[in-house]
Design a protein around this motif. Structure first.
Motif, short mmCIF file in Angstrom:
data_model
loop_
_atom_site.label_atom_id
_atom_site.label_comp_id
_atom_site.label_asym_id
_atom_site.label_seq_id
_atom_site.Cartn_x
_atom_site.Cartn_y
_atom_site.Cartn_z
N VAL A 1 47.62 37.93 43.92
CA VAL A 1 46.70 38.05 42.79
C VAL A 1 46.19 36.67 42.35
N GLU A 2 47.11 35.75 42.17
CA GLU A 2 46.72 34.42 41.71
C GLU A 2 45.78 33.74 42.70
N ALA A 3 46.09 33.88 43.99
CA ALA A 3 45.24 33.28 45.03
C ALA A 3 43.84 33.88 45.00
N ASP B 1 52.79 43.18 35.15
CA ASP B 1 53.37 41.85 35.02
C ASP B 1 52.85 40.91 36.11
N ALA B 2 52.65 41.45 37.32
CA ALA B 2 52.10 40.63 38.41
C ALA B 2 50.68 40.19 38.07
N LEU B 3 49.90 41.09 37.50
CA LEU B 3 48.55 40.73 37.08
C LEU B 3 48.58 39.71 35.95
N ASP B 4 49.49 39.93 34.99
CA ASP B 4 49.60 39.06 33.83
C ASP B 4 50.06 37.66 34.22
N ALA B 5 51.03 37.58 35.13
CA ALA B 5 51.55 36.27 35.56
C ALA B 5 50.44 35.43 36.19
N ALA B 6 49.61 36.06 37.02
CA ALA B 6 48.48 35.34 37.61
C ALA B 6 47.49 34.94 36.53
N GLY B 7 47.29 35.83 35.55
CA GLY B 7 46.37 35.52 34.45
C GLY B 7 46.83 34.34 33.62
N ASN B 8 48.15 34.20 33.44
CA ASN B 8 48.67 33.06 32.69
C ASN B 8 48.31 31.74 33.35
N THR B 9 48.48 31.69 34.67
CA THR B 9 48.18 30.45 35.39
C THR B 9 46.68 30.17 35.39
#
Length: 703
Positions: free
Chosen positions: A300-302, A467-475
């Motif tokens: 997600v983050e990538a 949470d996986a979506l949110d963690a990427a959103g935080n970064t």
């Protein structure tokens, strides 16, 4: 109609059409498809409605207060500025457009959040797409409004006020940027106070004292916390970056008009080129969208970061032919520097690349995939004190490379295109703002989705996906903040350059040995600290009231902790709303009155010192605060993955305290410093003529 005018308007309209397209796609997602049963569907709708009602209630109260201020400030502009009526009208249009941008973002975020949660039951890809497309409504809608607003106001000035020089036209147009930035100030400060008061109350009492999970429906502050994600990180952030686009463009237009006019130029391609660059950025952002795909939790983050990198590369390639077409072999002088097509392209390219580099540096210091944040997590093993010490050190250290990148951008921009080049570096840095805003707005939408999934009791597997979506959103949100601060620095410098040009302040008048300039530098350097102190204390006051209310409800509502009683969410929402509206006034007046008082009482030399001092100190303080806050947040999340004892351990509790300290750093004071340095600079630009003609009243009295 001239071709370049049609291109600018057409590209702005294209952005709005795309925003409407994404809005329809988000609304087409049925909440029912992701609800396991009628009871869960009812909970989803009830929770999302409460968040939407709270968010819109805040906006309604905030905008009523802002309407009074905007009307009063328009009167001041009318009474003191040359072409005051026209500038006041442009100011009100800019303010109204900024309000519309914030409203659009808020509306889509508060319907996209529940659909993101619902889609998580279907698949991670589906949930990601809903959150990303919700952000795209904000990204493309806001950018389209900025571009169309600028070109329409200029067309109105050109059509209805004949006989003006190009320089006078652009000075009036600066009122549009001032209106957008004034709304952004109160949106950022008010929204930041709201969201962090709720967040601090929910975390300290719920997670630390009561030991219940984040977003647990038993927590009375949980709805206010989710409302805060929208009012701070959607409406406030949107108004902030809308202001940046409008201000940086106005600065380049003012400086470019002076040189353009001196050469007797008649080519609108050159005069309106800064607006055209914004339009090119819209196309580059659109072309990057097909590359955004996330099928696995660790991708997600990538996917989000790739959108920013690819759009930057596309724009870099596109800028060269566009610049060569617009300028051709034409040149004009800005100060002692000859400005031509190649110099313009280099200035834009440097700003564009520097913006991406600042974002990646910010990621290094705020993502728990890298050493700095993991060191903060390790420090939490010995308590909250060492967590905070390491977080502060990280923030200070993280400001060094971005400041060097900004310095390099300034030197190269000035070398190749003078003051105009500095303004163009800011426009270049904001070139891919449509994608940047999309990624930024994606974050709070995903965060809300996780909260809704938790409160609706959708199950651990759904919360894992959100949470996986949110963690990427935080970064990516941290990257966005670094990007916003860097662009604010260059925008402020460009506006200051335009102010010096308009006020006819020569380089010799800014000698460091001049007492007025030196005094201004010292006062300007103190302002970011005074502003940060006021906004952080405001968060503390509001959080105190929130903490007391949450404790009271846990103590007095029968069965609340057992899950049989119901929390009074509305009371907590009202506390955050009232506190944020009340507490945003004083910091706002500090920013707005300072340039007016200094300019009229002490003159343009001292005001120039104030602007430069606040710029240098404000940017460093903003970067360090934003990155410290982001690092504390992600250190907590890193521990929650199971390292160092995981959730509920003493290490985790220490990290929660650090995260709580970091909340106003990264979401209130740090981001609002962007607007402090930009707003003071554009106020100075709009009132430059009045300051030059009538300023320095006190100094004249004592001579």
């Amino acid at each position: 109609m001239n071709l370049v005018v049609g291109l600018i308007g057409g590209l702005g309209l294209l952005a709005l059409i795309l925003a409407l397209f994404f809005r329809q796609r988000v609304l087409a997602v049925k909440i029912e498809d992701g609800a396991a049963n009628p009871e869960e569907l009812a909970r989803l709708k009830e929770i999302s409605s409460a968040i939407a009602e709270g968010a819109m209630a805040f906006l309604s109260r905030e905008y009523r207060v802002l309407a009074i201020f905007m009307a009063l400030f328009a009167v001041v502009i009318f009474a003191t500025v040359q072409h005051g009526l026209e500038t006041a009208v442009a100011f009100l249009i800019g303010a109204g457009t900024s309000v519309a941008a914030g409203y659009i973002g808020m509306r889509i975020a508060t319907v996209g959040n529940v659909r993101t949660a619902s889609a998580a039951r279907v698949s991670l890809q589906k949930s990601f797409s809903v959150a990303f497309e919700s952000g795209a409504v904000m990204g493309f809608g806001l950018t389209g409004l900025a571009v169309i607003g600028l070109i329409l106001v200029w067309l109105g000035i050109d059509a209805f006020i004949p006989g003006l020089t190009a320089e006078q036209q652009m000075e009036i147009l600066s009122g549009f940027g001032l209106g957008g930035s004034a709304v952004a100030l109160f949106g950022r400060v008010g929204g930041g106070i709201y969201t962090k008061a709720a967040d601090v109350g929910a975390d300290l009492v719920g997670k630390v004292e009561a030991g219940i999970p984040e977003d647990d429906p038993r927590n009375p502050a949980v709805i206010a916390d989710n409302v805060g994600d929208n009012v701070g990180d959607i409406a406030g952030m949107g108004a902030d970056l809308f202001g940046s686009v409008a201000e940086s463009t106005c600065a380049a237009l003012v400086i470019g008009a002076v040189g353009y006019q001196a050469t007797g130029g008649t080519d609108l391609n050159i005069l309106l080129f800064p607006m055209l660059v914004n339009g090119v950025g819209i196309v580059a952002s659109i072309l990057a969208l097909p590359f955004v795909r996330a099928t696995q939790e660790d991708k997600v983050e990538a996917a989000l970061k790739n959108a920013l990198i690819i759009s930057t590369f596309i724009m870099l390639v596109a800028l060269y032919p566009i610049t060569m077409w617009a300028f051709g072999s034409n040149t004009f002088m800005v100060g002692d520097v000859s400005v031509g097509a190649m110099g313009v392209f280099i200035a834009l390219a440097v700003g564009l690349v520097a913006g991406l580099a600042i974002g990646l540096v910010t990621e290094f210091y705020t993502s728990h995939r890298y050493k700095p944040v993991r060191e903060v997590a390790d420090a939490s093993k010995t308590g909250a004190a060492t967590n905070i010490i390491y977080g502060l050190a990280l923030g200070y250290n993280s400001a060094v490379i971005p400041m060097l990148l900004i310095a390099i951008s300034v030197v190269i921009g000035y070398t190749f295109a003078g003051m105009y080049g500095i303004a163009l570096t800011a426009i270049g840095m904001l070139g891919t703002i449509a994608v940047g805003l999309t990624i930024d707005a994606y974050g709070p939408t995903s965060d809300n989705a996780g909260g809704i999934a938790e409160m609706a009791q959708m199950g651990k597997d759904i919360r894992t996906r959100t949470d996986a979506l949110d963690a990427a959103g935080n970064t990516t949100a941290a990257i966005g903040k670094g990007f916003a601060i860097g662009s604010a620095a260059l925008t402020s410098l460009a506006l200051t350059s335009a102010f010096l040009t308009r006020a006819q302040v020569k380089g010799a008048d800014l000698a460091i040995t001049d007492a007025n300039v030196l005094a201004g530098l010292l006062v300007g350097g103190a302002l970011p600290f005074a502003f940060s102190a006021m906004t952080m204390k405001s968060v503390g006051k509001a959080a105190f009231a929130m903490i007391e209310e949450v404790r009271r409800q846990f103590r007095t509502i029968p069965g609340l902790m057992e899950g049989t009683g119901k929390a009074d969410y509305a009371k907590c929402v009202d506390i955050s709303t009232a506190a944020s509206i009340r507490e945003m006034i004083a910091p706002g007046l500090l920013v707005i009155l300072t340039p007016l008082l200094v300019g009229f009482l002490f003159g343009v030399q001292m005001l120039a010192g104030v602007l430069i001092g606040s710029l240098v100190v404000g940017v460093m303080l903003a970067i360090s605060m934003a990155n410290s806050g982001g690092a504390w947040d992600n250190a907590k999340k890193y521990i929650e993955t199971g390292v160092h004892g995981g959730k509920g351990s003493d290490t985790h509790k220490a990290a929660v305290v650090g995260d709580t300290v970091g909340d106003p750093f990264k979401d209130t004071s740090g981001p609002a410093l962007n607007i402090l340095i930009k707003l003071m600079a554009i106020i100075s630009l709009v009132f430059a003529g009045a300051f030059a003609a009538n300023g320095g009243i006190l100094l004249k009295m004592f001579k």
